[in-house]
Design an enzyme around this catalytic site. Structure first.
Site, short mmCIF file in Angstrom:
data_model
loop_
_atom_site.label_atom_id
_atom_site.label_comp_id
_atom_site.label_asym_id
_atom_site.label_seq_id
_atom_site.Cartn_x
_atom_site.Cartn_y
_atom_site.Cartn_z
N GLY A 1 18.81 12.81 64.88
CA GLY A 1 18.86 12.07 63.46
C GLY A 1 18.28 10.75 63.49
O GLY A 1 18.70 9.86 63.01
N GLY B 1 19.16 5.69 59.00
CA GLY B 1 20.32 5.07 59.38
C GLY B 1 20.70 4.88 60.77
O GLY B 1 19.69 4.15 61.45
N ARG C 1 14.56 16.42 61.00
CA ARG C 1 13.91 17.59 60.26
C ARG C 1 12.64 16.81 59.67
O ARG C 1 11.60 17.39 59.46
CB ARG C 1 14.63 18.15 59.29
CG ARG C 1 15.82 19.15 59.78
CD ARG C 1 16.70 19.41 58.87
NE ARG C 1 17.21 18.34 58.32
CZ ARG C 1 18.27 18.16 57.30
NH1 ARG C 1 18.49 19.35 56.74
NH2 ARG C 1 19.00 17.15 57.10
N ASP D 1 15.83 21.58 63.33
CA ASP D 1 17.15 21.60 62.54
C ASP D 1 18.29 21.93 63.59
O ASP D 1 18.27 22.99 64.13
CB ASP D 1 17.11 22.60 61.52
CG ASP D 1 18.29 22.61 60.66
OD1 ASP D 1 19.36 22.31 61.11
OD2 ASP D 1 18.02 22.90 59.22
N VAL D 2 19.21 20.81 63.68
CA VAL D 2 20.22 20.91 64.80
C VAL D 2 20.96 22.32 64.55
O VAL D 2 21.82 22.80 65.59
CB VAL D 2 20.98 19.74 64.98
CG1 VAL D 2 20.33 18.65 65.46
CG2 VAL D 2 21.73 19.67 63.57
N ASN E 1 23.96 12.08 67.26
CA ASN E 1 24.33 11.32 65.95
C ASN E 1 23.96 12.24 64.74
O ASN E 1 24.63 11.74 63.60
CB ASN E 1 23.19 10.15 66.19
CG ASN E 1 22.96 9.45 64.62
OD1 ASN E 1 23.88 8.69 64.29
ND2 ASN E 1 21.88 9.62 63.99
N TYR F 1 34.64 17.42 56.18
CA TYR F 1 34.13 16.31 56.59
C TYR F 1 35.09 15.96 57.76
O TYR F 1 34.61 15.82 58.95
CB TYR F 1 33.45 15.49 55.82
CG TYR F 1 32.90 14.16 56.58
CD1 TYR F 1 31.52 14.58 57.40
CD2 TYR F 1 33.39 12.89 56.77
CE1 TYR F 1 31.29 13.41 57.77
CE2 TYR F 1 32.89 11.79 57.53
CZ TYR F 1 31.53 12.09 58.10
OH TYR F 1 30.80 11.38 58.83
N PRO G 1 32.39 4.69 63.66
CA PRO G 1 32.08 3.86 62.61
C PRO G 1 33.09 4.21 61.37
O PRO G 1 33.46 4.99 61.17
CB PRO G 1 30.79 3.92 62.34
CG PRO G 1 29.95 5.01 63.16
CD PRO G 1 31.29 5.60 63.73
N VAL H 1 29.39 2.49 56.90
CA VAL H 1 28.16 2.08 57.19
C VAL H 1 26.97 2.17 56.03
O VAL H 1 27.10 3.44 55.65
CB VAL H 1 27.55 2.50 58.52
CG1 VAL H 1 26.33 1.75 58.99
CG2 VAL H 1 28.48 2.78 59.55
P1 NDP Z 1 21.74 9.42 57.38
O1 NDP Z 1 21.96 10.17 56.47
O2 NDP Z 1 21.18 7.92 56.95
O3 NDP Z 1 21.36 9.88 58.56
C1 NDP Z 1 21.49 11.23 59.09
C2 NDP Z 1 20.59 11.81 60.26
O4 NDP Z 1 20.97 13.04 60.70
C3 NDP Z 1 19.23 11.91 59.34
O5 NDP Z 1 18.11 11.41 60.54
C4 NDP Z 1 19.05 13.40 59.62
O6 NDP Z 1 17.44 13.69 59.61
C5 NDP Z 1 19.61 13.73 60.55
N1 NDP Z 1 20.45 15.33 60.32
C6 NDP Z 1 21.13 15.67 59.34
N2 NDP Z 1 21.15 16.99 59.38
C7 NDP Z 1 20.28 17.49 60.12
C8 NDP Z 1 20.01 18.66 60.55
N3 NDP Z 1 20.39 19.73 60.03
N4 NDP Z 1 19.12 18.75 61.54
C9 NDP Z 1 18.39 17.72 62.15
N5 NDP Z 1 18.90 16.37 61.86
C10 NDP Z 1 19.71 16.26 60.59
O7 NDP Z 1 23.36 8.91 57.84
P2 NDP Z 1 24.20 8.02 58.86
O8 NDP Z 1 22.97 7.43 59.68
O9 NDP Z 1 24.88 7.15 58.12
O10 NDP Z 1 24.76 9.31 59.75
C11 NDP Z 1 24.69 9.48 61.31
C12 NDP Z 1 25.90 9.71 61.83
O11 NDP Z 1 26.69 8.62 61.58
C13 NDP Z 1 26.72 11.05 61.15
O12 NDP Z 1 27.00 11.87 62.16
C14 NDP Z 1 27.39 10.66 60.32
O13 NDP Z 1 28.75 11.48 59.93
C15 NDP Z 1 28.16 9.41 61.07
N6 NDP Z 1 28.92 8.50 60.34
C16 NDP Z 1 28.28 7.70 59.33
C17 NDP Z 1 28.97 6.65 58.75
C18 NDP Z 1 28.71 6.02 57.64
O14 NDP Z 1 29.50 5.36 56.89
N7 NDP Z 1 27.28 6.00 57.29
C19 NDP Z 1 30.38 6.36 59.29
C20 NDP Z 1 30.91 7.12 60.31
C21 NDP Z 1 30.20 8.04 60.75
P3 NDP Z 1 16.62 14.77 58.78
O15 NDP Z 1 17.23 14.59 57.38
O16 NDP Z 1 15.45 14.12 58.83
O17 NDP Z 1 16.86 15.81 59.33
C1 8X3 Z 2 31.78 8.17 57.35
C2 8X3 Z 2 32.92 7.33 57.12
O1 8X3 Z 2 34.73 7.06 55.60
O2 8X3 Z 2 33.01 8.06 54.34
O3 8X3 Z 2 32.22 9.01 58.49
O4 8X3 Z 2 34.17 9.44 56.04
S1 8X3 Z 2 33.51 8.02 55.68
#
Ligand code: NDP
Ligand code: 8X3
Length: 254
Positions: A10, A14, A35, A61-62, A88, A154, A184, A187
């Site tokens: 990912g 982000g 992806r 795709d994971v 991630n 979720y 986190p 974010v």
């Molecule tokens: P973003 O949406 O900005 O990034 C998500 C990343 O995950 C992208 O790079 C996307 O890449 C990748 N991804 C999603 N689905 C797939 C898939 N099927 N195959 C491969 N890659 C995939 O979100 P964040 O950076 O915020 O999220 C990153 C992690 O942090 C997640 O696990 C999220 O649950 C966690 N998180 C986020 C928080 C927040 O408030 N933002 C708080 C707590 C946890 P692409 O689309 O190119 O495949």
């Molecule tokens: C992402 C943070 O609080 O939206 O994991 O679930 S929250």
């Protein structure tokens, strides 16, 4: 052979993108995955321009084990000895009470956040076990510590990441492989845009009235965890915005 190698899932957005850049700055050669190929190719160039390391993108795709397996098996020998795996990639889709849940949203979250993390770990952890060293960083969430209204599935997937982090730590302990979970709070990334299917107004509302974390705040926590001496494992880190007490209580400007 290359010195230090990290694989970050990912990395096209982000947290993953920021983690890849921080680790590259710290001297890691980085395997960046996702992806969206164009974004990763651009990041590859950005990293190699700014830091004295190599970057390699893998597009898959994971959720699809066959794709994950083919991608990991395609790694050239000099990229195989992965020192740090950052699990991630993940997402939330929708925010509905359980009785109104959308089955396809549930499948996407379960398949990405749980099964995707497992698939990558299943393929990379034997390399670490074979070398008797390595570090797996799982990106959990405050949603893996507590549930909140309409967060049901979720939250369940992130509780699964919490459980799997503890379980991996036990199984990998004899082989010197460390496991860290970083959780986190809110974010500001593309997370809410994805959750609300591209509805920018709804996504922006999530971060209104308080200062959310930025991706670099979490990348700093990853860097801290991987920078400890061999005898120290940072097991579990919860990083919240100062204006967020728990999963649902915020100090927002009126
Ligand atoms: P973003 O949406 O900005 O990034 C998500 C990343 O995950 C992208 O790079 C996307 O890449 C990748 N991804 C999603 N689905 C797939 C898939 N099927 N195959 C491969 N890659 C995939 O979100 P964040 O950076 O915020 O999220 C990153 C992690 O942090 C997640 O696990 C999220 O649950 C966690 N998180 C986020 C928080 C927040 O408030 N933002 C708080 C707590 C946890 P692409 O689309 O190119 O495949
Ligand atoms: C992402 C943070 O609080 O939206 O994991 O679930 S929250």
């Amino acid at each position: 052979m290359m010195e230090k190698i990290a694989l970050i899932t990912g990395a096209s957005s982000g947290l993953g993108k920021s983690i890849a850049c921080k680790l590259a700055k710290d001297g890691y050669n980085v395997i960046i995955t996702g992806r969206r190929q164009e974004r990763l190719v651009e990041l590859e160039k950005e990293i190699e321009t700014h830091y004295d390391v190599k970057a390699l993108s893998l597009i898959f795709d994971v959720r699809l084990y066959s794709e994950v397996e083919a991608a990991i098996n395609s790694l050239p020998d000099k990229w195989r000895n992965i020192d740090v795996l950052v699990n991630n990639a993940g997402l939330a889709v929708g925010l509905n009470p359980i009785q109104e849940g959308v089955i396809d949203d549930w499948e996407r979250m379960i398949d990405t956040n749980i099964k995707g993390l497992l698939y990558i770990t299943r393929l990379v952890s034997p390399i670490m076990v074979g070398r008797r060293s390595g570090h797996i960083i799982n990106i959990g969430s405050i949603a893996g510590k507590e549930v909140y209204p309409n967060g049901n599935v979720y939250c369940a997937t992130k509780h699964a990441v919490d459980a799997l982090s503890k379980a991996m730590r036990i199984d990998l302990l004899p082989y010197g492989v460390k496991v860290t979970q970083i959780c986190p709070g809110a974010v500001e990334t593309e997370f809410s845009l994805v959750r609300f299917n591209g509805d920018e107004q709804r996504a922006n509302q999530v971060y209104e009235g308080f200062k959310p974390l930025i991706a670099d705040d979490i990348a700093n926590a990853v860097l801290y965890a991987v920078s400890q001496p061999a005898h120290v494992d940072v097991q579990d880190v919860l990083v919240m915005p100062s204006a967020q007490a728990n999963s649902s209580i915020f100090n927002k400007a009126k």
